[in-house]
Design a protein around this motif. Structure first.
Motif, PDB file in Angstrom:
ATOM      1  N   SER A   1      42.383  37.718  36.297  1.00  9.87           N
ATOM      2  CA  SER A   1      42.874  36.471  36.044  1.00  9.87           C
ATOM      3  C   SER A   1      43.559  36.230  37.493  1.00  9.87           C
ATOM      4  N   SER A   2      43.407  34.688  37.801  1.00  7.68           N
ATOM      5  CA  SER A   2      43.814  34.266  39.228  1.00  7.68           C
ATOM      6  C   SER A   2      45.290  33.890  39.135  1.00  7.68           C
TER       7      SER A   2
ATOM      8  N   HIS B   1      42.678  40.295  40.166  1.00  7.55           N
ATOM      9  CA  HIS B   1      42.198  39.135  40.520  1.00  7.55           C
ATOM     10  C   HIS B   1      40.539  38.970  40.449  1.00  7.55           C
TER      11      HIS B   1
END
Length: 134
Positions: free
Chosen positions: A133-134, A13
């Motif tokens: 990536s979130s 994240h």
């Protein structure tokens, strides 16, 4: 036969921390300069940084490309023939396949010259995918 194997990649994240491992066999890393580089889709291969041999040149100093400087650490364990890359405050722009490589021409600082990378490698691993990536 010299082999480098990278590991430690995965899905991370934004703001997280990455630790990559580069394990060598068939050679002793003590005498070698080792670099980390990455290749993102649609972009040129980029040097991330490098670590000099604590025995030969650069006194084991580390160098980093500007985009990761201040949030990355490259270290080595000569007893384990392993080099590490730790990166904090991850950003989506850090998404790439990360490789470690043994430098045969150039210095650890030559890993940080942008594209193309000035250092030349004679061995590198298969790479490990890092997705931020979130």
């Amino acid at each position: 036969q010299v082999q480098l194997v990278e590991s430690g990649g995965g899905l991370l994240h934004p703001g997280g921390t990455l630790t990559l491992f580069c394990a060598a066999s068939g050679t002793t890393l003590d005498y070698r300069t080792v670099g980390w580089l990455r290749h993102a889709p649609g972009k040129e291969r980029e040097g991330v940084g490098g670590i000099g041999s604590s025995i030969r040149n650069n006194d084991g100093r580390t160098f980093y490309v500007d985009s990761v400087k201040g949030r990355s650490t490259i270290s080595r364990d000569n007893h384990k023939d392993t080099v590490y890359l730790q990166m904090n405050s991850l950003q989506p722009e850090d998404t790439a396949v990360y490789y470690c490589a043994i430098v045969y021409r150039g210095t650890a600082e030559d890993m940080c010259t942008g594209a193309p990378i000035k250092a030349r490698f004679d061995y590198w691993g298969q790479g490990t995918q890092v997705n931020v990536s979130s």
